[in-house]
Design an enzyme around this catalytic site. Structure first.
Site, PDB file in Angstrom:
ATOM      1  N   PHE A  21       0.808  -1.229   0.000  1.00 43.82           N
ATOM      2  CA  PHE A  21       0.000   0.000   0.000  1.00 43.82           C
ATOM      3  C   PHE A  21       0.838   1.275   0.000  1.00 43.82           C
ATOM      4  O   PHE A  21       0.475   2.271   0.618  1.00 43.82           O
ATOM      5  CB  PHE A  21      -0.956  -0.008   1.210  1.00 43.82           C
ATOM      6  CG  PHE A  21      -1.477  -1.373   1.530  1.00 43.82           C
ATOM      7  CD1 PHE A  21      -2.432  -1.955   0.710  1.00 43.82           C
ATOM      8  CD2 PHE A  21      -0.974  -2.104   2.584  1.00 43.82           C
ATOM      9  CE1 PHE A  21      -2.883  -3.240   0.967  1.00 43.82           C
ATOM     10  CE2 PHE A  21      -1.417  -3.390   2.843  1.00 43.82           C
ATOM     11  CZ  PHE A  21      -2.383  -3.964   2.033  1.00 43.82           C
ATOM     12  N   CYS A  22       1.974   1.224  -0.704  1.00 41.84           N
ATOM     13  CA  CYS A  22       2.870   2.381  -0.784  1.00 41.84           C
ATOM     14  C   CYS A  22       3.265   2.884   0.614  1.00 41.84           C
ATOM     15  O   CYS A  22       3.373   4.089   0.844  1.00 41.84           O
ATOM     16  CB  CYS A  22       2.228   3.518  -1.577  1.00 41.84           C
ATOM     17  SG  CYS A  22       1.964   3.124  -3.313  1.00 41.84           S
ATOM     18  N   ASN A  23       3.453   1.940   1.539  1.00 45.70           N
ATOM     19  CA  ASN A  23       3.872   2.285   2.890  1.00 45.70           C
ATOM     20  C   ASN A  23       4.791   1.186   3.415  1.00 45.70           C
ATOM     21  O   ASN A  23       4.412   0.368   4.259  1.00 45.70           O
ATOM     22  CB  ASN A  23       2.659   2.459   3.806  1.00 45.70           C
ATOM     23  CG  ASN A  23       3.014   3.091   5.149  1.00 45.70           C
ATOM     24  OD1 ASN A  23       4.133   2.958   5.624  1.00 45.70           O
ATOM     25  ND2 ASN A  23       2.056   3.749   5.764  1.00 45.70           N
TER      26      ASN A  23
END
Length: 829
Positions: free
Chosen positions: A375-377
């Protein structure tokens, strides 16, 4: 048939939003806002209205924050990194630091690429570390002004954890120190995930930078975001590149560039996505109508998340092993510390993780849409899944990259599954998802216990003061949360006071008399008298002729106190809607009402009493670049006007308690420090024309027209307040000031005419020859009439302006009155 559970990825747009937007585009022509034509002016005004709407949504004003439109949250973050006033390593001053929470979106972490190129060090900080950073700097180090930037998310896009908004003030005040280093801390609050389902009060939590993406809130439009910049740091921002629309002046052949004064215009390179920005207005309207506001969305989405979390965490295999492993920092007991996001991996009976790709494929078969991966984290993914730095590098060597479907490497997960709820999610969506997990992982006998042990959320009544928001009753039930479950992190909705920023200093008058003018009295000649008096209670509607009328502190009493606005809240004039001239308002001072009439319509009345009580919602509008405070006059008159004009519109009125503050001008030649208050006029309190000037113009126009114009018709086309009868045509342009009875007026400039004079005020028909004739008669100028401001009275006489009163002008030595110095198109409205 789709169960959509990726609202943290993007909200879904309702049909009513698209319909309202499409209707708007069908009914209006929106040109490039950098042009000066009518359609472009409409675009510019609508964009400015949307800026105010965004600020209002976040409980702040233009005094505190500036809206800079970007292509999204990522572009806003990049802008911050490039423009923050960093002090690099190797200078005599202490150097800046860029600190960020490891539980941050890729776009935040990516800012370190920009800072590194500027020789500024970046420092990642784990959430646990910031909680331990409660130590103040020594007194001698607190005076250091080196700017540092700390970034953290209001809500983790990975787990839904809400980090305390109290950190903002704690860090800015020095109570919390991300790292021990002398300097001044500024705070970047990444609110992209948070604002999709929670109210954010920037009046209380005054972060310096707040980047957002609007598709997270509305689902449409995409590719549009904004950076909200605190005005206290805005002047410190630096910029190298300049695109179209950002320059006040520049040279192509030399290194000369001067930026625009407005922070927004300075940083919005090129033409903004103006149609998408206009769509935002409909997004806010629909969101409010369907839900009743962000607080209700917060409670609704949390109720669904709490219910799903409770059931999911209680699902067990026959051997007692959990069906899922949930990655969370909270127990989902408080909506102030947990958002509507659940992150997990599915386990088998032996506790081994099932790959997220397998789970996603199964969910797709059940028509359930989830999000998988990291999740781009990466920071949060590493923290919750216990993935080391070496693991990340090893997985890359094994061929795994962000966003692919390699879900397991050596039996260990590379990511997880995320479900998230939005305002249109329902209890049925939660049940569908839970039934999917049970159907694919458990036998029928296993599935009975969890559902029996969990009580369906009980309904808590939420008062709905908005009559038009009854659809909010369709929201899912609200969970009953005991006081004992609440944490001690302050909740925004508990704030009882609202800080009001000081009003800015009043604007100086653009159309001022030359300071070098030396007044002299007009000598000899026939007396000059007031021939006619008109007021225009509703801006751009028909005139109301009187023989005498009270004078207020904004001009003629009730002159342009109301205006008609379109469905976007933008002022409508005869330029866009010529039929406004057929709306005839009249004022009855004894009955204290305004009666509005139009052909084919029953008369309707509006009270003159100011309605700024609790039921009136004060909004900000724009009139010819001036901000004004207004309130809506209700559904009855809105329906009447909409029927007559054949398009959605509303009547709004200037708020009386804001008149003296929000729409002012400082005028040269008046008493020092005297603020001149304006109604909803464009330029000045009064517009004066001369019958002799009308007669001379009539000769030029008659020569060009087949049918001669009546003098009365011409007078009405120029929409003046005061019509005088003077011996000489255009002698009014030589005046510096005038007196009418006990009233004193300052001449503040000529009125540059627009196409409204081409509209027959009796029929609404256009005739372009009128403006062309005026231009030809005046040597390509379109000036006609003069603007007046009323000087404060120092006499005991009543403030009444009467027909027949003598006019005593004072000449100025320099007889050329300078026009207002503005690119705004002038008209009387």
């Amino acid at each position: 048939g789709i169960t959509y559970l990726d609202h943290a990825g993007s909200a879904l747009f309702p049909e009513s939003l698209l319909k309202a937007f499409a209707d708007d585009l069908r009914n209006n022509v929106y040109g490039n806002p950098h042009s000066q034509n009518i359609s472009s002016k409409l675009t510019y005004d609508t964009i400015e209205h949307v800026r105010y709407r965004i600020l209002q949504h976040f409980h702040t004003t233009a005094e505190d924050y500036t809206i800079i439109f970007t292509s999204g949250c990522t572009a806003a973050l990049k802008l911050i990194a490039e423009s923050f006033p960093w002090i690099p390593e190797g200078t005599k001053q202490p150097s800046s630091r860029f600190c960020y929470l490891t539980d941050s979106h890729t776009s935040v972490v990516g800012m370190r690429g920009v800072t590194a190129s500027m020789n500024v060090l970046s420092v990642p900080i784990k959430p646990k570390e910031i909680l331990l950073a409660k130590s103040r700097l020594p007194a001698e180090e607190q005076n250091c002004t080196t700017p540092h930037l700390f970034s953290y998310p209001a809500q983790s896009n990975f787990s839904g954890t809400k980090y305390p908004l109290s950190w903002i003030q704690d860090i800015k005040s020095g109570k919390l120190c991300p790292i021990k280093i002398p300097g001044k801390w500024f705070v970047l609050l990444d609110a992209a995930s948070y604002v999709s389902s929670s109210p954010l009060d920037l009046g209380v939590h005054q972060a310096d930078f707040i980047p957002i993406s609007f598709y997270k809130i509305f689902g449409f439009p995409t590719g549009l975001g904004a950076l909200l910049v605190n005005n206290r740091i805005a002047p410190l921002l630096r910029k190298t590149y300049f695109g179209g629309g950002t320059a006040a002046a520049y040279l192509a052949g030399e290194d000369f560039y001067f930026p625009r004064k407005s922070i927004a215009e300075r940083f919005e390179d090129g033409t903004v996505s103006f149609l998408d920005i206009i769509a935002l207005k409909h997004g806010f309207d629909v969101l409010e109508k369907l839900t009743g506001g962000m607080e209700k969305i917060k409670q609704h989405t949390f109720a669904l998340a709490h219910y799903t979390y409770t059931v999911l965490s209680n699902l067990k295999y026959a051997n007692g092993a959990p069906v899922v492993r949930i990655y969370s920092d909270t127990d989902f007991s408080n909506p102030d510390v947990q958002g509507p996001i659940i992150n997990f991996n599915v386990l088998d009976e032996n506790g081994e993780v099932l790959g997220f790709s397998q789970v996603e494929n199964m969910a797709s078969l059940h028509n359930i849409h989830v999000r998988t991966g990291c999740f781009c984290n990466t920071g949060a993914c590493q923290m919750h899944l216990d993935i080391s730095n070496e693991d990340i590098q090893r997985n890359l060597q094994a061929g795994h990259v962000c966003g692919d479907n390699i879900d397991l490497v050596d039996g260990r997960p590379t990511g997880s599954v995320r479900i998230s709820f939005g305002y249109m999610s329902s209890f049925e969506d939660a049940q569908t998802f839970l039934n999917f997990i049970i159907a694919t992982r458990l036998s029928k006998s296993d599935a009975e216990i969890p559902f029996q042990s969990v009580t369906k959320p009980t309904t808590e009544s939420v008062p709905d003061e908005h009559l038009s928001f009854n659809n909010a009753d369709k929201l899912s039930p609200i969970l009953q949360i005991s006081d004992g479950e609440l944490r001690n992190i302050p909740c925004e909705t508990e704030t009882t006071g609202s800080w009001q920023p000081p009003e800015p200093e009043a604007e100086s008058i653009r159309a001022a008399v030359s300071e070098t003018a030396v007044p002299t009295c007009r000598k000899g000649g026939k007396p000059i008298t007031v021939a006619k008096i008109y007021l225009y209670p509703i801006k751009s509607c028909s005139a109301f002729e009187v023989t005498e009328w009270p004078v207020g502190n904004q001009g003629l009493l009730y002159d342009r106190n109301w205006m008609v606005v379109n469905q976007n809240g933008v002022c409508m004039t005869q330029k866009q809607e010529p039929r406004l001239c057929l709306v005839n308002p009249s004022i009855d001072l004894k009955q204290k009402i305004m009666v509005i009439q139009a052909e084919g319509m029953d008369p309707i009345s509006v009270s003159l009493e100011d309605n700024t009580g609790k039921e009136a919602v004060i909004c900000e509008s724009k009139v010819c670049s001036h901000r004004v405070k207004t309130y809506d006059c209700g559904e009855r008159i809105a329906g009447w006007l909409s029927v007559f004009l054949g398009r959605p519109c509303r009547l709004i009125r200037q708020s009386s308690d804001m008149k003296s503050k929000s729409h002012q001008k400082n005028t040269k030649g008046l008493t020092p420090a005297t603020n001149i208050s304006l109604s909803l006029v464009n330029e000045a309190q009064y517009l004066l024309i001369n019958v002799a000037s009308i007669l001379q113009l009539k000769e030029h126009i008659s020569a060009r027209l087949k049918e001669p114009l009546e003098i009365e018709e011409l007078i009405r086309r120029f929409r003046a307040n005061i019509v005088i009868s003077a011996p000489e045509s255009f002698e009014e342009e030589e005046w510096a000031e005038i007196s009418i009875g006990a009233l004193q007026f300052q001449v503040v400039g000529p009125c540059s005419r627009c196409q409204i004079i081409c509209i027959d005020q009796q029929s609404g028909e256009r005739n372009k020859e009128i403006l062309q004739s005026l231009s030809a008669a005046r040597g390509r100028k379109t000036n006609f009439g003069i603007y007046l401001m009323n000087q404060p009275l120092r006499s005991s006489f009543s403030d009444i302006l009467s027909v027949g009163s003598q006019v005593l002008p004072v000449l100025k030595e320099n007889t050329e009155i300078q026009p207002p110095t503005s690119s705004e198109e002038k008209c009387s409205g």
